[in-house]
Design a protein around this motif. Sequence first.
Motif, PDB file in Angstrom:
ATOM      1  N   LEU A 156       4.066  27.929  25.085  1.00  0.00           N
ATOM      2  CA  LEU A 156       4.140  29.372  24.846  1.00  0.00           C
ATOM      3  C   LEU A 156       5.217  29.945  25.755  1.00  0.00           C
ATOM      4  N   LEU A 157       6.255  30.510  25.150  1.00  0.00           N
ATOM      5  CA  LEU A 157       7.405  30.984  25.914  1.00  0.00           C
ATOM      6  C   LEU A 157       7.361  32.475  26.220  1.00  0.00           C
ATOM      7  N   GLY A 158       6.739  33.247  25.342  1.00  0.00           N
ATOM      8  CA  GLY A 158       6.707  34.684  25.589  1.00  0.00           C
ATOM      9  C   GLY A 158       5.947  35.414  24.510  1.00  0.00           C
ATOM     10  N   GLU A 159       5.715  36.706  24.750  1.00  0.00           N
ATOM     11  CA  GLU A 159       4.999  37.533  23.789  1.00  0.00           C
ATOM     12  C   GLU A 159       5.464  38.970  23.913  1.00  0.00           C
ATOM     13  N   GLY A 160       5.179  39.742  22.898  1.00  0.00           N
ATOM     14  CA  GLY A 160       5.556  41.150  22.935  1.00  0.00           C
ATOM     15  C   GLY A 160       5.156  41.857  21.660  1.00  0.00           C
ATOM     16  N   ILE A 161       5.198  43.172  21.707  1.00  0.00           N
ATOM     17  CA  ILE A 161       4.862  43.987  20.537  1.00  0.00           C
ATOM     18  C   ILE A 161       6.148  44.437  19.857  1.00  0.00           C
ATOM     19  N   LEU A 162       6.270  44.138  18.580  1.00  0.00           N
ATOM     20  CA  LEU A 162       7.398  44.571  17.767  1.00  0.00           C
ATOM     21  C   LEU A 162       6.871  45.422  16.615  1.00  0.00           C
ATOM     22  N   THR A 163       7.725  46.265  16.095  1.00  0.00           N
ATOM     23  CA  THR A 163       7.353  47.074  14.933  1.00  0.00           C
ATOM     24  C   THR A 163       7.800  46.355  13.675  1.00  0.00           C
ATOM     25  N   LYS A 164       6.876  46.096  12.781  1.00  0.00           N
ATOM     26  CA  LYS A 164       7.167  45.377  11.543  1.00  0.00           C
ATOM     27  C   LYS A 164       7.197  46.347  10.371  1.00  0.00           C
ATOM     28  N   CYS A 207       6.384  47.266   6.984  1.00  0.00           N
ATOM     29  CA  CYS A 207       5.437  46.833   5.964  1.00  0.00           C
ATOM     30  C   CYS A 207       5.644  47.632   4.687  1.00  0.00           C
ATOM     31  N   ARG A 208       4.898  47.292   3.652  1.00  0.00           N
ATOM     32  CA  ARG A 208       5.078  47.936   2.363  1.00  0.00           C
ATOM     33  C   ARG A 208       4.838  49.444   2.437  1.00  0.00           C
ATOM     34  N   LYS A 209       3.763  49.837   3.091  1.00  0.00           N
ATOM     35  CA  LYS A 209       3.417  51.253   3.148  1.00  0.00           C
ATOM     36  C   LYS A 209       4.159  51.987   4.261  1.00  0.00           C
ATOM     37  N   LYS A 210       4.128  51.416   5.471  1.00  0.00           N
ATOM     38  CA  LYS A 210       4.801  52.026   6.603  1.00  0.00           C
ATOM     39  C   LYS A 210       4.991  50.990   7.699  1.00  0.00           C
ATOM     40  N   ALA A 211       5.822  51.329   8.670  1.00  0.00           N
ATOM     41  CA  ALA A 211       6.065  50.423   9.792  1.00  0.00           C
ATOM     42  C   ALA A 211       4.840  50.409  10.707  1.00  0.00           C
ATOM     43  N   LYS A 212       4.473  49.206  11.171  1.00  0.00           N
ATOM     44  CA  LYS A 212       3.283  49.071  12.001  1.00  0.00           C
ATOM     45  C   LYS A 212       3.556  48.146  13.190  1.00  0.00           C
ATOM     46  N   PRO A 213       2.932  48.426  14.334  1.00  0.00           N
ATOM     47  CA  PRO A 213       3.094  47.533  15.492  1.00  0.00           C
ATOM     48  C   PRO A 213       2.344  46.225  15.259  1.00  0.00           C
ATOM     49  N   ARG A 214       2.957  45.121  15.662  1.00  0.00           N
ATOM     50  CA  ARG A 214       2.350  43.797  15.538  1.00  0.00           C
ATOM     51  C   ARG A 214       2.597  43.030  16.834  1.00  0.00           C
ATOM     52  N   ILE A 215       1.649  42.198  17.203  1.00  0.00           N
ATOM     53  CA  ILE A 215       1.827  41.335  18.367  1.00  0.00           C
ATOM     54  C   ILE A 215       2.523  40.046  17.935  1.00  0.00           C
ATOM     55  N   PHE A 216       3.531  39.617  18.686  1.00  0.00           N
ATOM     56  CA  PHE A 216       4.267  38.393  18.379  1.00  0.00           C
ATOM     57  C   PHE A 216       4.207  37.441  19.577  1.00  0.00           C
ATOM     58  N   PHE A 217       4.003  36.160  19.285  1.00  0.00           N
ATOM     59  CA  PHE A 217       3.999  35.115  20.306  1.00  0.00           C
ATOM     60  C   PHE A 217       5.063  34.082  19.935  1.00  0.00           C
ATOM     61  N   LEU A 218       5.958  33.833  20.857  1.00  0.00           N
ATOM     62  CA  LEU A 218       7.018  32.847  20.623  1.00  0.00           C
ATOM     63  C   LEU A 218       6.665  31.539  21.323  1.00  0.00           C
ATOM     64  N   PHE A 219       6.522  30.485  20.541  1.00  0.00           N
ATOM     65  CA  PHE A 219       6.333  29.131  21.048  1.00  0.00           C
ATOM     66  C   PHE A 219       7.637  28.369  20.838  1.00  0.00           C
ATOM     67  N   ASN A 220       7.722  27.172  21.370  1.00  0.00           N
ATOM     68  CA  ASN A 220       8.952  26.397  21.223  1.00  0.00           C
ATOM     69  C   ASN A 220       9.140  25.834  19.818  1.00  0.00           C
ATOM     70  N   ASP A 221       8.095  25.915  18.962  1.00  0.00           N
ATOM     71  CA  ASP A 221       8.227  25.386  17.600  1.00  0.00           C
ATOM     72  C   ASP A 221       7.710  26.320  16.514  1.00  0.00           C
ATOM     73  N   ILE A 222       6.995  27.366  16.892  1.00  0.00           N
ATOM     74  CA  ILE A 222       6.453  28.305  15.908  1.00  0.00           C
ATOM     75  C   ILE A 222       6.545  29.737  16.430  1.00  0.00           C
ATOM     76  N   LEU A 223       6.470  30.681  15.488  1.00  0.00           N
ATOM     77  CA  LEU A 223       6.362  32.103  15.811  1.00  0.00           C
ATOM     78  C   LEU A 223       5.042  32.571  15.223  1.00  0.00           C
ATOM     79  N   VAL A 224       4.204  33.173  16.042  1.00  0.00           N
ATOM     80  CA  VAL A 224       2.884  33.632  15.601  1.00  0.00           C
ATOM     81  C   VAL A 224       2.819  35.150  15.736  1.00  0.00           C
ATOM     82  N   TYR A 225       2.281  35.817  14.715  1.00  0.00           N
ATOM     83  CA  TYR A 225       2.094  37.260  14.847  1.00  0.00           C
ATOM     84  C   TYR A 225       0.804  37.693  14.169  1.00  0.00           C
ATOM     85  N   GLY A 226       0.352  38.881  14.531  1.00  0.00           N
ATOM     86  CA  GLY A 226      -0.886  39.380  13.958  1.00  0.00           C
ATOM     87  C   GLY A 226      -1.066  40.865  14.201  1.00  0.00           C
TER      88      GLY A 226
END
Length: 245
Positions: free
Chosen positions: A36-44, A46-65
Amino acid sequence: MVDHLANTEINSQRIATVESCFGASGQPLAIPGRVLLGEGILTKECRKKAKPRIFFLFNDILVYGSIVINRRKYSSQHIIPLDEVTLETLPDTLQMKNRWMIKTAKKSFVVSAASLTERKEWISHLEECIRHLLSKMGQQPPTEHAAPWIPDKATDICMRCTQTKFSTLTRRHHCRKCGFVVCGDCSRQRFLMPRLSPKPLRVCNLCYKQLVAAKKESEEQSKTAHSPLVGYEPSSGDDKDTESN
């Protein structure tokens, strides 16, 4: 640096914390060599409107929710393999600044950072991880990407016929091929795109025609490649040499 962190207790604890925040709804994230290299909140966007999402950067995957309780509870976990990712920096709009697009064959979407510096850092770290992973796997960068969906509020009329106005009764639809916002009459067709879904997806009329034409051309080329030589007539087995001895 990444290899040095791979088998450390602190890395294992950080990954376990992320897993616990997603709870039973999330997939296990701890595998040998993953960091796990880092994390942060980005605005994504979306279809209806922009929403904050949590993002986690790993060395092989990107996870968000989705954020339920920051640093405590997240939902709707999405996992994106970095070897499938291509990045594209985008210009600012009136609504969103410091934007870039995360593109994959299955899904493409736009995110924005709180500052220009933060965007540069995210893109720099993402690109470094992608380069390292592709080099390690001996792969080339991906060339096919899904079209991002244009937000609903971007248009009040169908982007294909440019006649139908959207309202409470007239719904907006999205073409899964081009991402345009279209009306029902302009998107009655479905087409199977295996890289996106095992089921046929809604596409606009123009994309449907293009997809059907491309499929037909591909089938004809396949038939030609496997057909007998044109103009060749097989021998009957009899020698009919008319030349004199």
